[in-house]
Design a protein around this motif. Structure first.
Motif, short mmCIF file in Angstrom:
data_model
loop_
_atom_site.label_atom_id
_atom_site.label_comp_id
_atom_site.label_asym_id
_atom_site.label_seq_id
_atom_site.Cartn_x
_atom_site.Cartn_y
_atom_site.Cartn_z
N ASP A 63 -13.12 6.95 -2.83
CA ASP A 63 -12.51 8.55 -3.04
C ASP A 63 -11.18 8.64 -3.09
OD1 ASP A 63 -13.17 10.84 -3.70
OD2 ASP A 63 -13.16 11.57 -1.49
N LEU A 64 -9.78 7.82 -3.17
CA LEU A 64 -8.91 8.49 -2.61
C LEU A 64 -7.78 7.27 -4.25
CD1 LEU A 64 -6.20 8.80 -1.78
CD2 LEU A 64 -5.81 7.14 -0.74
N ARG A 92 1.23 -1.58 0.21
CA ARG A 92 0.10 -0.03 0.14
C ARG A 92 0.87 1.25 -0.01
NH1 ARG A 92 -2.47 3.80 3.38
NH2 ARG A 92 -0.92 2.89 4.85
N ILE A 93 2.29 0.91 0.98
CA ILE A 93 2.86 2.56 0.88
C ILE A 93 3.45 2.48 -0.15
CG2 ILE A 93 4.84 2.96 2.18
CD1 ILE A 93 3.99 2.40 4.41
N ALA A 94 3.83 1.48 -1.22
CA ALA A 94 4.44 1.73 -2.58
C ALA A 94 3.79 2.42 -3.39
CB ALA A 94 4.86 0.22 -2.89
N ARG A 95 2.69 2.02 -3.33
CA ARG A 95 1.92 2.41 -4.33
C ARG A 95 1.75 3.75 -4.69
NH1 ARG A 95 -1.71 -2.83 -3.40
NH2 ARG A 95 -3.05 -1.47 -1.77
N GLU A 96 1.53 4.16 -2.72
CA GLU A 96 0.69 5.67 -2.60
C GLU A 96 2.71 6.43 -3.38
OE1 GLU A 96 -1.51 7.35 -1.42
OE2 GLU A 96 -2.74 5.54 -1.25
N LEU A 97 3.33 6.07 -3.04
CA LEU A 97 4.62 6.69 -3.16
C LEU A 97 4.77 6.20 -5.22
CD1 LEU A 97 7.41 5.47 -0.29
CD2 LEU A 97 6.15 7.19 -0.04
N HIS A 98 4.99 5.61 -5.34
CA HIS A 98 4.58 5.89 -6.59
C HIS A 98 3.78 6.49 -7.62
CE1 HIS A 98 3.36 4.06 -10.76
NE2 HIS A 98 4.72 3.90 -10.87
N ASP A 99 2.75 6.70 -6.91
CA ASP A 99 1.69 7.33 -7.34
C ASP A 99 1.27 8.81 -7.80
OD1 ASP A 99 0.24 5.42 -8.42
OD2 ASP A 99 -1.59 5.33 -7.01
N VAL A 100 2.55 9.31 -6.06
CA VAL A 100 3.05 10.49 -5.98
C VAL A 100 4.46 11.43 -6.48
CG1 VAL A 100 3.57 12.32 -4.14
CG2 VAL A 100 1.52 10.57 -3.44
N VAL A 135 0.23 -1.90 -12.82
CA VAL A 135 -0.31 -2.84 -11.62
C VAL A 135 -1.24 -2.75 -10.28
CG1 VAL A 135 1.07 -4.59 -10.53
CG2 VAL A 135 2.06 -4.72 -12.50
N GLY A 136 0.21 -0.80 -10.31
CA GLY A 136 -0.82 -0.48 -8.93
C GLY A 136 -2.44 -0.08 -8.75
N MET A 137 -2.53 0.01 -10.17
CA MET A 137 -4.13 0.23 -10.16
C MET A 137 -5.34 -0.82 -10.15
SD MET A 137 -5.02 3.05 -13.48
CE MET A 137 -3.47 2.56 -14.55
N ARG A 138 -4.03 -2.00 -10.86
CA ARG A 138 -5.13 -3.02 -10.67
C ARG A 138 -5.53 -3.85 -9.21
NH1 ARG A 138 -2.66 -3.75 -15.22
NH2 ARG A 138 -3.73 -4.38 -16.44
N ALA A 175 5.17 17.68 0.04
CA ALA A 175 3.27 18.00 0.90
C ALA A 175 2.54 16.56 1.02
CB ALA A 175 2.80 19.09 0.57
N GLU A 176 2.63 15.80 -0.24
CA GLU A 176 2.69 14.25 -0.06
C GLU A 176 2.53 13.26 -0.16
OE1 GLU A 176 0.15 12.79 -2.92
OE2 GLU A 176 -0.68 14.78 -4.39
N LEU A 177 4.74 13.84 0.01
CA LEU A 177 5.28 12.42 -0.04
C LEU A 177 5.09 12.03 2.29
CD1 LEU A 177 8.42 13.09 -2.03
CD2 LEU A 177 6.52 11.15 -1.67
N GLN A 178 5.70 13.99 2.18
CA GLN A 178 5.79 14.02 4.03
C GLN A 178 4.08 13.08 4.72
OE1 GLN A 178 5.91 18.25 5.24
NE2 GLN A 178 5.81 17.60 7.42
N THR A 179 3.18 13.58 3.62
CA THR A 179 2.24 12.64 4.52
C THR A 179 1.90 11.49 4.60
OG1 THR A 179 0.47 14.55 3.85
CG2 THR A 179 -0.42 12.02 4.14
N THR A 180 3.02 10.49 3.54
CA THR A 180 3.08 9.80 3.01
C THR A 180 4.21 8.91 4.26
OG1 THR A 180 1.88 9.51 0.91
CG2 THR A 180 2.93 7.60 1.77
N VAL A 181 5.03 9.85 4.03
CA VAL A 181 6.31 8.98 4.72
C VAL A 181 6.26 8.96 6.38
CG1 VAL A 181 8.20 9.86 5.65
CG2 VAL A 181 7.44 9.36 3.40
#
Length: 442
Positions: free
Chosen positions: A319-320, A208-216, A400-403, A258-264
């Protein structure tokens, strides 16, 4: 401290089982001789010790029975048979009648009692029952027929009680040992299950964290790359446009940080400062997302009827996921289709399902695009080792992340080139648990 001492003694005895058997055989020999020398019925009704003489025959039979007990772990059935026969012979050949002292032979039953306990403790329930019944019946019957008189004398009833007790105690000890072993096995299995569950949850959280970081990172770095290229191209001839492109670079990098700070912040431990509480992006900020792509030169149109009302009724996960799907799809269009491409975003509610469709016309001037997406989307390897099953294209981390995001909500994600050129990303996300089951089985 006494408990520890007892445990140590028990461990030492378990380490030398045959020495323990020798001690038990010696103790049984002493008990037999003491019983043979004791007058059970004294003048005052109490037993009188050392009131009778122990014959050589009794001592010899006791020695043979107790010597056999030293082998009870190695051969429990032969030891029980041998000690039982010795006791039966002693009861039969002894002179009947209390005046002759035939009841002194009853003490020889100590050896078969110990052997019967060993058999009941080391065999199955059925074997323990029939062997115990046969032993109890034979010894008790022989004592009542050839032992002390009358047949219901306490010596004869004592043989019945001791042999039955030995069989019952052996059965109980064996059951308890099996119960403890089953409890220990279940505890070990439960521990392994907990460890496997913990590893599975850790793996899911990492994904999950990898997908978030990849998308950001993929989204904002793609915009920065495009705007930096524009600035470099028009720096000399049109400095004003270059400054505008650099401003977009600064804005995109600020959003990325900003998004990286939120995810990390999700990775912080409990003893560290609190993680950011800013809500995750959703469809409410879709206009800002599309505006960023338009500033980068991508033509984007959005068709989302009653988007504000839909976003307010969506769960945070849906939503996310919807936001990330649109973000990733437009990022791939920007990277692989190039400038001049027109992308369309369609978001609508189809009953209990949120339908998301991102389509591009593949008309851009991307150097590696053949109209629409190139075979490798962002984040994939050069050899195209990651294959998106069912779409016919080589998918990287983006597809792959979208799937994975859609599958996590029991939804569906379909991607692939269009017949007339261009590329399509189609995702359907169930809005409730019941619709998730229907969407999964559809």
């Amino acid at each position: 401290m006494p408990a520890v001492t007892l445990c140590e003694i028990r461990e030492r005895l378990r380490a030398h089982p045959y020495a323990v058997d020798a001690l038990i055989a010696a103790g049984a020999f002493c008990c037999i001789l003491l019983g043979a020398a004791t007058e059970p019925h004294g003048p005052d009704g109490r037993p009188q010790f050392a009131e009778r003489d122990v014959t050589a025959t009794t001592a010899l039979l006791a020695a043979l029975s107790c010597a056999a007990l030293a082998l009870r772990r190695r051969a429990p059935f032969p030891v029980l048979l041998g000690t039982g026969l010795i006791s039966v012979v002693a009861l039969v050949v002894g002179s009947p009648g209390p005046a002759a002292g035939s009841d002194r032979q009853a003490s020889l039953v100590v050896a078969p009692v110990i052997a019967l306990y060993t058999v009941s403790n080391t065999t199955g329930r059925r074997t323990s029952w029939w062997v115990g019944g046969l032993t109890v019946g034979s010894l008790t019957g022989t004592a009542m027929l050839f032992g002390a008189r009358p047949w219901y004398a306490q010596e004869n009833l004592g043989i019945l009680a001791w042999t039955a007790l030995a069989a019952a105690v052996g059965e109980a000890v064996r059951n308890r040992r099996a119960f403890v072993a089953a409890i220990r096995e279940r505890a070990e299995r439960a521990e392994r299950t907990r460890e496997e569950e913990a590893r599975r949850r850790v793996a899911e959280e990492r994904m999950r964290i990898a997908r978030e970081l990849h998308d950001v990172v993929a989204h904002h770095i793609a915009l920065v790359n495009v705007q930096a290229g524009v600035a470099s191209h028009v720096m000399d001839q049109r400095p004003d446009q270059a400054k505008q492109a650099l401003a977009h670079v600064r804005e995109a990098s600020r959003h990325a940080l900003a998004e990286l700070q939120t995810t990390v912040g999700l990775l912080r431990q409990s003893g560290e400062s609190a993680a950011p509480t800013e809500p995750a992006p959703g469809l409410e900020v879709l206009d800002d997302l599309v505006a960023g792509f338009r500033h980068a030169g991508l033509s984007v149109s959005v068709a989302a009827p009653a988007l504000d009302a839909q976003a307010g009724n969506l769960s945070s996960a849906v939503d996310l996921t919807a936001y990330r799907v649109v973000q990733e799809a437009l990022t791939n269009v920007q990277k692989h289709a190039g400038r001049g491409t027109h992308a369309e975003v369609h978001i609508r509610r189809d009953g209990p399902v949120l339908d998301i469709r991102v389509v591009d016309d593949g008309a851009g001037g991307g150097p590696d695009s053949g109209g629409g997406f190139e075979p490798h989307d962002d984040g994939d390897t050069d050899d195209g080792s990651a294959v998106a099953a069912g779409d016919g294209d080589h998918g990287g981390h983006g597809l792959v992340g979208m799937r994975e995001r859609a599958a996590a909500l029991h939804g569906r994600c379909e991607t692939g080139p269009l017949p007339g050129g261009g590329f399509q990303v189609h995702v359907r996300l169930p809005l409730s648990t019941s619709s998730a089951r229907k969407e999964t089985t559809a």
